[in-house]
Scaffold this active site. Structure first.
Site: not given
Lengths: 118, 112, 138
Positions: B110-112, C84, C115
């Protein structure tokens, strides 16, 4: 442009630190932060060629390091003194990372807006 | 809870969102099956991107973020194919997510 | 002359196994006491356990989560937890828990974010006032 320095200091696979550092780098680069990535201390083991991570059931750190330039992270370095301390040779390390000395490392620290160490 | 994708007498383990748990379970027919579930008929243009994303993952063990996908496609096939509108048209639910799913790759973080 | 700093706080260890969280919290409290601003506290790696409501300190030991909550309520400091990093460690926020049909164990005072959120904040603050911004990793 915001300058972020990420220092990766742990050997791969033993802990999640190497992976966590790389994911942080990609996420930062995705939002336009200028990332410099430095391997220091035991983190230099991440650069060794010929890693087979399947036996430890992990994704290959070596392969993920190679993706950094595609995320516009071209400043990828390792500290030369640490290579000597670990008795490694530059031929054994991936060419994605360039050697720097402690002076250059100190300069990188000085010009960064933020530093994260893993 | 375990989820499976069944086709052709085979039973492939997937996650709750339909992504393969082990990307090595993939074969080309599996892409067709997943694409149908996504409502996509795979054309040669789709295949070009699907196989590209898969090769990318095999080389880097990470799925490309959309801008990296577009840039890499552009480097290989030129700007006609390496542009976000083109891949968005092929994979309307988001090229990064949908193309990786059809390519039999894990769900991108999700972060990427 | 007093110069107000803006801090971004990055927490990376779990509450029981490390003093990391308490050190970070004490730092935040002291900074605010001195008139500085904590823009957000971001929890990454094992730091995501700081948001875990299922962690039960032994009798007689302090509950760090309760202290984070009190701090955040008093100072209106956002507590952000990396989704994550947390899913991989069994720390599930409401939307993820619902999607996976598992139970949610992230306290609702913590925001599940990517992030990218932290680095966007870094980008924004550092472009408007680079000298005031300080990132602290614990």
């Amino acid at each position: 442009m915001t300058k972020l320095l990420i220092i990766s200091t742990q050997a791969p696979y033993v802990t999640s630190a190497a992976q966590d550092a790389l994911e942080a780098a990609l996420a930062a680069s995705n939002v336009g932060v200028e990332v410099t990535f430095v391997f220091a201390q035991q983190g230099l083991y991440q650069l060794l060629d010929g890693q087979d991570s399947t036996c430890v059931q992990r994704k290959s750190i070596a392969k993920q390091i190679n993706v950094l330039p595609l995320y516009d992270i071209d400043a990828v370095y390792y500290i030369a003194e640490d290579m000597i301390d670990l008795a490694l040779s530059s031929q054994a390390l991936t060419s994605t990372a360039e050697s720097i000395d402690t002076n250059k490392f100190n300069q990188l620290c000085a010009v960064s807006n933020a530093i994260l160490r893993f | 809870m375990q989820h499976f994708l069944e086709y052709d007498g085979k039973k492939i383990e997937i996650d709750g969102n339909g992504y393969l748990l082990d990307y090595l379970d993939w074969d080309e027919e599996l892409s067709t099956v997943i694409a149908q579930l996504e409502g996509i008929d795979l054309t040669p243009a789709h295949w070009e991107v699907v196989l590209f994303v898969r090769a990318f993952y095999e080389e880097y063990e990470t799925s490309p973020a959309i801008r990296v996908l577009v840039k890499s496609l552009s480097n290989k096939f030129g700007p006609q194919i390496g542009n976000s509108r083109y891949v968005q048209r092929l994979f309307p639910k988001g090229p990064a997510r949908q193309a990786t799913k059809i390519a039999g790759l894990p769900k991108p973080a999700k972060c990427l | 002359m007093f110069v107000m700093n803006k801090f971004l706080i990055f927490v990376t260890r779990s509450p029981f196994d490390s003093l990391n969280g308490l050190t970070a919290l004490s730092f935040c409290e002291a900074a605010i006491e001195l008139g500085h601003e904590i823009e957000q506290v971001f929890f990454y790696q094992q730091g995501v356990q700081q948001a875990n409501v299922d962690i039960q300190p032994a009798t007689g030991e302090k509950n760090l989560l309760a202290q984070w909550l009190a701090f955040s309520e008093q100072t209106k400091t956002p507590l952000n937890v990396c989704v994550t990093a947390s899913i991989k460690r069994g720390v599930l926020s409401e939307p993820d828990a619902t999607a996976m049909r598992l139970h949610c164990n992230v306290h609702c005072a913590f925001n599940p974010v990517g992030m990218a959120d932290y680095f966007s904040a870094l980008n924004t603050s550092s472009s408007c006032d680079p000298d005031a911004l300080i990132c602290m990793q614990f």
